[in-house]
Design an enzyme around this catalytic site. Structure first.
Site, PDB file in Angstrom:
ATOM      1  N   GLN A  25       0.845  -1.203   0.000  1.00  0.00           N
ATOM      2  CA  GLN A  25       0.000   0.000   0.000  1.00  0.00           C
ATOM      3  C   GLN A  25       0.878   1.249   0.000  1.00  0.00           C
ATOM      4  O   GLN A  25       1.663   1.485   0.925  1.00  0.00           O
ATOM      5  CB  GLN A  25      -0.958   0.034   1.204  1.00  0.00           C
ATOM      6  CG  GLN A  25      -2.004   1.150   0.994  1.00  0.00           C
ATOM      7  CD  GLN A  25      -2.947   1.348   2.157  1.00  0.00           C
ATOM      8  OE1 GLN A  25      -2.503   1.428   3.296  1.00  0.00           O
ATOM      9  NE2 GLN A  25      -4.238   1.445   1.885  1.00  0.00           N
ATOM     10  N   TYR A  40      -5.739  10.915   4.311  1.00  0.00           N
ATOM     11  CA  TYR A  40      -4.342  11.164   3.943  1.00  0.00           C
ATOM     12  C   TYR A  40      -4.286  11.931   2.616  1.00  0.00           C
ATOM     13  O   TYR A  40      -5.311  12.329   2.070  1.00  0.00           O
ATOM     14  CB  TYR A  40      -3.566   9.841   3.911  1.00  0.00           C
ATOM     15  CG  TYR A  40      -3.525   9.188   5.275  1.00  0.00           C
ATOM     16  CD1 TYR A  40      -2.830   9.785   6.333  1.00  0.00           C
ATOM     17  CD2 TYR A  40      -4.214   8.005   5.538  1.00  0.00           C
ATOM     18  CE1 TYR A  40      -2.812   9.201   7.606  1.00  0.00           C
ATOM     19  CE2 TYR A  40      -4.204   7.418   6.796  1.00  0.00           C
ATOM     20  CZ  TYR A  40      -3.497   8.028   7.825  1.00  0.00           C
ATOM     21  OH  TYR A  40      -3.490   7.465   9.078  1.00  0.00           O
ATOM     22  N   GLY A  83      -9.777  -6.461   8.449  1.00  0.00           N
ATOM     23  CA  GLY A  83      -8.658  -5.844   9.134  1.00  0.00           C
ATOM     24  C   GLY A  83      -8.450  -6.471  10.496  1.00  0.00           C
ATOM     25  O   GLY A  83      -7.691  -7.441  10.644  1.00  0.00           O
TER      26      GLY A  83
HETATM   27  C1  LIG Z   1      -4.614  -1.248  13.568  1.00  0.00           C
HETATM   28  C2  LIG Z   1      -5.190  -0.760  12.267  1.00  0.00           C
HETATM   29  C3  LIG Z   1      -4.357  -0.131  11.348  1.00  0.00           C
HETATM   30  C4  LIG Z   1      -4.871   0.304  10.109  1.00  0.00           C
HETATM   31  N1  LIG Z   1      -4.009   0.836   9.184  1.00  0.00           N
HETATM   32  C5  LIG Z   1      -4.454   1.079   7.921  1.00  0.00           C
HETATM   33  C6  LIG Z   1      -3.547   1.405   6.877  1.00  0.00           C
HETATM   34  O1  LIG Z   1      -2.319   1.458   7.064  1.00  0.00           O
HETATM   35  N2  LIG Z   1      -4.072   1.643   5.647  1.00  0.00           N
HETATM   36  C7  LIG Z   1      -5.427   1.566   5.393  1.00  0.00           C
HETATM   37  O2  LIG Z   1      -5.849   1.772   4.260  1.00  0.00           O
HETATM   38  N3  LIG Z   1      -6.295   1.226   6.364  1.00  0.00           N
HETATM   39  C8  LIG Z   1      -5.843   0.958   7.600  1.00  0.00           C
HETATM   40  N4  LIG Z   1      -6.722   0.526   8.556  1.00  0.00           N
HETATM   41  C9  LIG Z   1      -8.138   0.332   8.212  1.00  0.00           C
HETATM   42  C10 LIG Z   1      -8.376  -1.125   7.775  1.00  0.00           C
HETATM   43  O3  LIG Z   1      -7.705  -1.420   6.557  1.00  0.00           O
HETATM   44  C11 LIG Z   1      -9.876  -1.388   7.588  1.00  0.00           C
HETATM   45  O4  LIG Z   1     -10.339  -0.493   6.598  1.00  0.00           O
HETATM   46  C12 LIG Z   1     -10.657  -1.203   8.874  1.00  0.00           C
HETATM   47  O5  LIG Z   1     -10.004  -1.844   9.961  1.00  0.00           O
HETATM   48  C13 LIG Z   1     -12.086  -1.765   8.764  1.00  0.00           C
HETATM   49  O6  LIG Z   1     -12.032  -3.167   8.499  1.00  0.00           O
HETATM   50  P1  LIG Z   1     -12.367  -4.241   9.672  1.00  0.00           P
HETATM   51  O7  LIG Z   1     -13.713  -3.866  10.228  1.00  0.00           O
HETATM   52  O8  LIG Z   1     -12.384  -5.581   9.003  1.00  0.00           O
HETATM   53  O9  LIG Z   1     -11.284  -4.121  10.704  1.00  0.00           O
HETATM   54  C14 LIG Z   1      -6.237   0.129   9.806  1.00  0.00           C
HETATM   55  C15 LIG Z   1      -7.067  -0.492  10.756  1.00  0.00           C
HETATM   56  C16 LIG Z   1      -6.564  -0.953  11.948  1.00  0.00           C
HETATM   57  C17 LIG Z   1      -7.480  -1.673  12.912  1.00  0.00           C
END
Ligand SMILES: Cc1cc2nc3c(=O)[nH]c(=O)nc-3n(C[C@H](O)[C@H](O)[C@H](O)COP(=O)(O)O)c2cc1C
Length: 365
Positions: free
Chosen positions: A99, A180, A317
């Protein structure tokens, strides 16, 4: 659990994935001095049973300065360490996209080269505090990028994609979400420019379209884009997200992308207009290519979304943090382990592996 949709192979870019379970990008802040390391190779290889891994967001320039120990790809010195990561994932049978990211105004002067103000579309500060080397501080007021700087960063994304290819990545995902830099250009709450990169929707999407062109020079069809149209993260807003993102998605049909990756609204997000409230349905109306949906899914909801034709793949995530073999557990209907929330993000001076690459696979428990 019977999950025929989730476990059906799927073509994505130039590759065929073994299943439709994507590991969503997650910042974990274990890259000391921005360098990938052996613990990161272990962590990603342990999760290689996902059809696709998208790595944590990775800096395309040293002017992307949001977080201590986020990884970089802004010089050739990063290629070999990342190659160790991609080799480990490929040996474990997985596929991995890097990414690509610039944090823009989500930064503090003290973390920037020469302590200069962060770069952004306009001099409008983001909202929230950041951890810096001198404690927690509010985000600094950024300065508006010049046209030369916009062209320079577009090239930086292109060079970063070329390094990603040389480091063995199967593709790259552009981080166009979550407040961002790319997102800052897309939405009018952070973009008040009056040149070719601001004002009309056509102008606000120009930065992203230019970056797509630049990264496709080395990555070809293996390029994805992540978007979060109604996210309020870091103080984001848009007068009319429906109009902005409809125009963008319509244009992305011509871009020959591997996929668009859409975040559903989170509880803390803008109250979306009904037409955009279920983001994947909105995306399906405008975008004809492969769609990854994301945000709050479990296995059953993911299976149902694919079965209903609402998306082609689903990314997870948080569920991957403590469950390295998440697809196996989903297939078994096994209980999911809960992360140690204190250790989701690495802290300087703490052991890298703890709460990161030391979660066991289900079979070994
Ligand atoms: C600890 C953490 C770090 C994350 N870092 C990023 C990231 O670096 N880039 C990004 O696009 N989304 C990031 N996200 C968002 C996740 O990619 C995802 O969109 C979000 O957690 C919702 O999905 P989930 O409900 O399955 O966790 C992060 C989420 C978490 C929990």
């Amino acid at each position: 659990m019977n999950l025929p949709q989730l476990f059906a192979p799927v073509a994505l870019g130039a590759h065929t994935l073994a299943n439709r379970i994507v590991m969503a990008p997650m910042t974990r802040l274990r890259a000391i001095d921005a360098m990938p390391n052996a613990a990161m190779a272990d962590y990603y290889a342990q999760r290689a049973s996902a059809g696709l891994i998208v790595t944590e967001c990775t800096m395309v320039s040293d002017t992307s300065a949001a977080y201590i120990n986020a990884p970089g790809i802004y010089g050739d010195q990063f290629i070999d360490p990342w190659h160790v990561v991609t080799d480990a994932v490929h040996q474990a049978g997985g596929r991995i996209y890097l990414q690509l990211w610039h944090s823009g105004r989500v930064a503090h002067n003290s973390m920037m080269p020469g302590s200069m103000p962060p770069m952004a579309p306009s001099a409008i500060a983001g909202v929230g505090d950041l951890h810096t080397f001198t404690g927690k501080h509010p985000m600094s007021v950024p300065r508006a990028m010049t046209s030369d700087e916009i062209r320079g960063l577009t090239k930086a994304f292109g060079k970063a994609a070329d390094r990603a290819r040389r480091a063995g990545f199967d593709g790259v995902e552009l981080h166009g979400a979550y407040g961002y830099l790319i997102d800052q250009f897309l939405r009018d709450g952070s973009n008040a420019r009056d040149d070719d990169y601001g004002g009309s929707v056509e102008n606000r999407i120009r930065f992203l379209l230019g970056i797509i062109g630049a990264v496709q020079q080395s990555m070809g069809v293996n390029v994805g884009v992540k978007l979060s149209p109604v996210s309020r993260a870091h103080g984001m807003s848009d007068t009319d997200p429906e109009v902005t993102f409809a125009a963008l998605l319509d244009r992305l049909n011509e871009a020959d992308l591997a996929y668009v990756h859409m975040m559903e609204p989170l509880p803390e997000d803008l109250t979306p207009a009904p037409a955009i409230a279920k983001t994947r349905l909105f995306a399906r109306q405008h975008y004809r290519g492969t769609l990854i949906t994301n945000g709050g899914f479990d296995a059953a909801a993911a299976e149902a979304a694919i079965a209903a034709g609402e998306a082609d793949l689903v990314s997870f995530g948080q569920a991957f943090i403590a469950n390295p073999d998440l697809p196996y557990r989903m297939a078994l209907g096994a209980p999911l382990a809960v992360p140690d929330f204190e250790r989701v993000y690495g802290m300087p001076g703490q052991p890298i592996e703890k709460g990161y690459s030391d979660y066991p696979a289900f079979a070994r428990q």
